[in-house]
Design a protein around this motif. Structure first.
Motif, PDB file in Angstrom:
ATOM      1  N   UNK A   1       0.830  -1.147   0.004  1.00 28.33           N
ATOM      2  CA  UNK A   1      -0.061  -0.123   0.019  1.00 28.33           C
ATOM      3  C   UNK A   1       0.875   1.367  -0.003  1.00 28.33           C
ATOM      4  N   UNK A   2       2.299   1.023   0.324  1.00 25.40           N
ATOM      5  CA  UNK A   2       3.118   2.203   0.230  1.00 25.40           C
ATOM      6  C   UNK A   2       4.495   1.512  -0.084  1.00 25.40           C
ATOM      7  N   UNK A   3       4.443   1.368  -1.444  1.00 24.10           N
ATOM      8  CA  UNK A   3       5.302   0.728  -2.185  1.00 24.10           C
ATOM      9  C   UNK A   3       6.741   1.724  -2.253  1.00 24.10           C
ATOM     10  N   UNK A   4       7.959   0.986  -2.127  1.00 22.20           N
ATOM     11  CA  UNK A   4       9.161   1.707  -2.382  1.00 22.20           C
ATOM     12  C   UNK A   4       9.239   2.329  -3.675  1.00 22.20           C
ATOM     13  N   UNK A   5       9.203   3.455  -3.794  1.00 23.46           N
ATOM     14  CA  UNK A   5       9.148   4.388  -5.070  1.00 23.46           C
ATOM     15  C   UNK A   5      10.193   3.979  -6.058  1.00 23.46           C
ATOM     16  N   UNK A   6      11.431   3.515  -5.688  1.00 24.51           N
ATOM     17  CA  UNK A   6      12.560   3.158  -6.666  1.00 24.51           C
ATOM     18  C   UNK A   6      12.467   1.782  -6.916  1.00 24.51           C
ATOM     19  N   UNK A   7      11.458   1.053  -6.503  1.00 23.39           N
ATOM     20  CA  UNK A   7      11.320  -0.300  -6.985  1.00 23.39           C
ATOM     21  C   UNK A   7      10.814  -0.412  -8.154  1.00 23.39           C
ATOM     22  N   UNK A   8      10.646  -1.688  -8.589  1.00 17.79           N
ATOM     23  CA  UNK A   8      10.212  -2.089 -10.149  1.00 17.79           C
ATOM     24  C   UNK A   8       8.827  -2.762 -10.342  1.00 17.79           C
ATOM     25  N   UNK A   9       8.122  -2.457 -11.334  1.00 15.41           N
ATOM     26  CA  UNK A   9       6.893  -2.993 -11.522  1.00 15.41           C
ATOM     27  C   UNK A   9       6.565  -2.751 -13.077  1.00 15.41           C
ATOM     28  N   UNK A  10       5.506  -3.348 -13.638  1.00 17.68           N
ATOM     29  CA  UNK A  10       5.204  -3.412 -14.969  1.00 17.68           C
ATOM     30  C   UNK A  10       3.607  -2.597 -15.109  1.00 17.68           C
ATOM     31  N   UNK A  11       3.147  -2.643 -16.257  1.00 16.61           N
ATOM     32  CA  UNK A  11       1.896  -1.797 -16.560  1.00 16.61           C
ATOM     33  C   UNK A  11       0.546  -2.451 -15.508  1.00 16.61           C
ATOM     34  N   UNK A  12       0.345  -3.885 -15.546  1.00 11.76           N
ATOM     35  CA  UNK A  12      -0.409  -4.590 -14.579  1.00 11.76           C
ATOM     36  C   UNK A  12      -0.180  -4.297 -13.186  1.00 11.76           C
ATOM     37  N   UNK A  13       0.953  -4.415 -12.976  1.00  8.24           N
ATOM     38  CA  UNK A  13       1.560  -4.133 -11.533  1.00  8.24           C
ATOM     39  C   UNK A  13       1.071  -2.730 -11.065  1.00  8.24           C
ATOM     40  N   UNK A  14       1.443  -1.913 -11.662  1.00  8.72           N
ATOM     41  CA  UNK A  14       1.161  -0.328 -11.473  1.00  8.72           C
ATOM     42  C   UNK A  14      -0.445  -0.171 -11.082  1.00  8.72           C
ATOM     43  N   UNK A  15      -1.310  -0.840 -12.151  1.00 11.86           N
ATOM     44  CA  UNK A  15      -2.612  -0.990 -11.980  1.00 11.86           C
ATOM     45  C   UNK A  15      -3.131  -1.466 -10.583  1.00 11.86           C
ATOM     46  N   UNK A  16      -2.457  -2.610 -10.477  1.00 10.44           N
ATOM     47  CA  UNK A  16      -2.749  -3.270  -9.143  1.00 10.44           C
ATOM     48  C   UNK A  16      -2.329  -2.405  -7.891  1.00 10.44           C
ATOM     49  N   UNK A  17      -1.205  -1.757  -7.810  1.00 15.62           N
ATOM     50  CA  UNK A  17      -0.833  -0.896  -6.796  1.00 15.62           C
ATOM     51  C   UNK A  17      -2.001   0.266  -6.674  1.00 15.62           C
ATOM     52  N   UNK A  18      -2.159   0.979  -7.866  1.00 21.01           N
ATOM     53  CA  UNK A  18      -3.256   2.021  -7.319  1.00 21.01           C
ATOM     54  C   UNK A  18      -4.691   1.505  -6.980  1.00 21.01           C
ATOM     55  N   UNK A  19      -4.967   0.504  -7.445  1.00 23.85           N
ATOM     56  CA  UNK A  19      -6.175  -0.202  -6.867  1.00 23.85           C
ATOM     57  C   UNK A  19      -6.486  -0.675  -5.513  1.00 23.85           C
ATOM     58  N   UNK A  20      -5.186  -1.129  -5.195  1.00 28.93           N
ATOM     59  CA  UNK A  20      -5.182  -1.524  -3.869  1.00 28.93           C
ATOM     60  C   UNK A  20      -4.916  -0.686  -2.889  1.00 28.93           C
ATOM     61  N   UNK A  21      -4.218   0.329  -3.357  1.00 31.47           N
ATOM     62  CA  UNK A  21      -4.074   1.583  -2.472  1.00 31.47           C
ATOM     63  C   UNK A  21      -5.195   2.405  -2.182  1.00 31.47           C
ATOM     64  N   UNK A  22      -6.203   2.508  -3.374  1.00 32.92           N
ATOM     65  CA  UNK A  22      -7.736   2.930  -3.222  1.00 32.92           C
ATOM     66  C   UNK A  22      -8.650   2.324  -2.738  1.00 32.92           C
TER      67      UNK A  22
END
Length: 384
Positions: A259-280
């Motif tokens: 919910x508070x991922x490391x900003x310098x970490x790595x992810x891809x397009x579906x991972x980013x959508x997952x992070x945004x939805x999870x946090x919301x």
């Protein structure tokens, strides 16, 4: 003269008797040989008819494989999709696939004695071992053996994921190798193939050109004026400029608190959508267990996390998903809408696409490389 005539006749009849006897013996031997051959063949589980199929695209191969199994075993679309989900991870449904390190070959990546038997069958059929028809014949040959025969019951399953797991555990023999299961990925592939083979898939025939020009068919849920994707957009925009691009779910350097991922970490397009939805506060699969193919399948089918909507309903906070084939790797992309759907001019926020970090762009620009022969899905996230 009479004595000579008698002796001549005697020898003549003896010769005729030998000829007739020899002919009868030859006929008996031929019958015995044929009978023996038939008896030998009756114990042979190898395929007696050759399957005439050449490898084509992944989707065409999947459809041809399903047709073969349906004719041979009465396979349900759920079972076929489940098994295809296993095989796609093994070989991308490419019979010419060869593992460069182990030498494993073909649809099921056969090795050792199984690979030798595949090559023997190919020799009998006078075709290369990488021929799709040969490999389906060999798979049939294995399924007709006592060791693998129990797997034929899987073709009757009506649960996609159950078929995937049973085939993986039994036919592939992976029950004691959990590190090689990759179930979430195999399930995603299987869900995609079910959307192609068995489920209603009204978007599949539309290309991205049609979709981006505003020609999407009216689909999915009705307009929901109460829906607001503001929290999704807010959380997505708070990540702008974050992360580097990597196709790993989840990348260890994102940290343990997603919910508070490391900003310098790595992810891809579906991972980013997952992070945004999870946090919301929206529903997402555990451990980023999705990719663009499974996202689209879920939106069109089970609606665990997403629900397909029409272009007229799509607005800020909704998700756009684009896939070529099964959508794995570089064959798929997804993003979050920042305003109402306007085709190629729609503003989106994404990871990857036009940059290595989270960035804002337009649908037409970010999805440019996928704008031909692909499938587009517009979807609404499901609140917890």
């Amino acid at each position: 003269m009479q004595v000579l005539s008698f002796e001549y006749k005697k020898k003549k009849w003896k010769l005729i008797a030998y000829i007739v006897g020899g002919a009868l013996l030859l006929i008996i031997l031929l019958i015995a040989a044929l009978t023996g051959q038939l008896q030998e063949n009756s114990c042979d589980n190898s395929t007696t008819t050759e399957t005439q199929l050449d490898s084509k695209s992944m989707t065409e191969n999947a459809k041809n494989i399903y047709a073969h199994w349906k004719q041979k075993y009465g396979a349900t679309p759920q079972a076929a999709a489940g098994i295809l989900g296993v095989l796609q991870l093994e070989s991308r449904l490419d019979p010419k696939s060869v593992n460069s390190s182990s030498g494993a070959t073909g649809l099921a990546q056969w090795l050792g004695g199984r690979k030798d038997k595949l090559e023997d069958l190919a020799h009998k059929e006078n075709k290369p071992a990488t021929n799709l028809g040969v490999q389906l014949d060999y798979l049939d040959q294995e399924l007709n053996s006592s060791y693998y025969a129990s797997n034929k019951q899987i073709f009757k399953y009506t649960d996609v994921h159950k078929a995937t797991k049973e085939w993986l555990m039994d036919y592939e023999g992976m029950s004691k190798n959990p590190e090689q299961w990759y179930l979430s990925q195999r399930y995603g592939y299987a869900d995609h193939w079910y959307s192609v083979l068995g489920a209603s898939d009204p978007v599949a025939g539309n290309t991205l050109d049609n979709a981006s020009s505003g020609d999407l068919t009216e689909l999915g849920c009705d307009s929901d004026p109460s829906y607001s994707g503001g929290s999704i957009v807010k959380n997505a925009e708070s990540m702008k400029g974050d992360f580097y691009y990597v196709q790993t779910h989840p990348s260890p350097d994102l940290g343990s608190d997603l919910k508070n991922p490391n900003k310098t970490g790595g992810t891809d397009c579906s991972g980013f959508v997952w992070l945004a939805l999870n946090k919301a506060g929206y529903k997402v699969p555990a451990n980023m267990g999705w990719f663009t193919g499974s996202m689209a399948s879920d939106a069109k089918g089970s609606h665990q996390y997403l629900k397909q909507i029409s272009e007229n309903d799509a607005k800020a906070g909704d998700i756009v998903i684009v896939n070529q084939g099964a959508g794995a790797g570089n064959n798929g992309h997804t993003a979050i809408l920042l305003d109402k759907w306007q085709g190629k001019a729609t503003k989106i926020i994404e990871q990857g696409g036009v940059g290595d970090k989270v960035n804002e762009s337009t649908f037409g620009t970010a999805f440019y490389s996928l704008l031909s022969g692909s499938d587009v899905t517009l979807a609404r996230p499901i609140k917890k």
